[in-house]
Enzyme design. Sequence first.
Site, mmCIF file in Angstrom:
data_model
loop_
_atom_site.group_PDB
_atom_site.id
_atom_site.type_symbol
_atom_site.label_atom_id
_atom_site.label_comp_id
_atom_site.label_asym_id
_atom_site.label_seq_id
_atom_site.Cartn_x
_atom_site.Cartn_y
_atom_site.Cartn_z
ATOM 1 C CE LYS A 204 35.084 36.822 31.422
ATOM 2 N NZ LYS A 204 34.751 36.685 32.825
ATOM 3 N NE ARG A 238 39.209 31.849 35.301
ATOM 4 C CZ ARG A 238 38.883 31.727 34.015
ATOM 5 N NH1 ARG A 238 38.633 32.780 33.279
ATOM 6 N NH2 ARG A 238 38.809 30.530 33.463
#
Length: 258
Positions: A204, A238
Amino acid sequence: MGILNVTPDSFSDGGRFLSVPKAVEQALKMQEEGADLIDVGGESTRPGAAPVSVEEELRRILPVLEPLVRRLKIPVSVDTCKASVAEQALLGGASLVNDVTALRDPRMGEMVARFGVPVILMHMRGDPQTMQQDPHYDRLIPEILSDLKQSLRKAKEAGIADENLLTDPGLGFGKRWQDNLVLIKSLGDFKALGFPVVVGPSRKSFLGKVTGASIEDRLSGTAAAVALAVSYGADVVRVHDVAPMRRAALLADAVVRS
Ligand code: HH2
């Protein structure tokens, strides 16, 4: 939890697993590398992503779900915020719902309760199209905890059993990049809600902000975030890159338990 995005536009792997054989191959690879769960998603939730119709999301997910359920030994979760998509996926053999809007669809809670499956309630302020336009919190952790408590109440009212609830602070979803760092450090406060905590730092942009690395080069940043998240109490991570992240998680877990 290994990520399988069957989308043309996901922020880091969009378009890579659009054909069924490629998607199945990637899922089998992640299983081989030690994933405990495969999370299939047919709608990108990256900042600015356009919403996808139920029909389009099902067209992307269902053809890959059938061979996945048949061939994998590990369970498959469906990453969707639409009750109709979740329902079809559960009928098709998915075992868990990953809802990045924490039951915003009014039918989602009742539907998950009816199937008796676990659901991840993830925190998001706003929606993907607008969430990164100047996100602001007066008191970051108390506000996110309070939103999640409300989602947990909604889940219980819909009849979802406590043992089927997981929470996720939603890294990158309506958060400033610095907020994501504080969230990782504060995972203990999320654990204190009494449910397993899921966290998704993989590749991210906050990692890029801190390290300067481009999306393709965020493996080591992700590994550091995974290790820290586990050390601060995350139960599920995740990730796109299962093999290295499993090792990072195992190492962090071993240190915590030593
Ligand atoms: N992050 C993304 C999607 N789903 N689900 C949970 N529970 N937690 C997360 O942090 C999370 C999530 C975004 O990542 P990705 O799937 O790689 O990208 P995209 O939304 O562009 O498909």
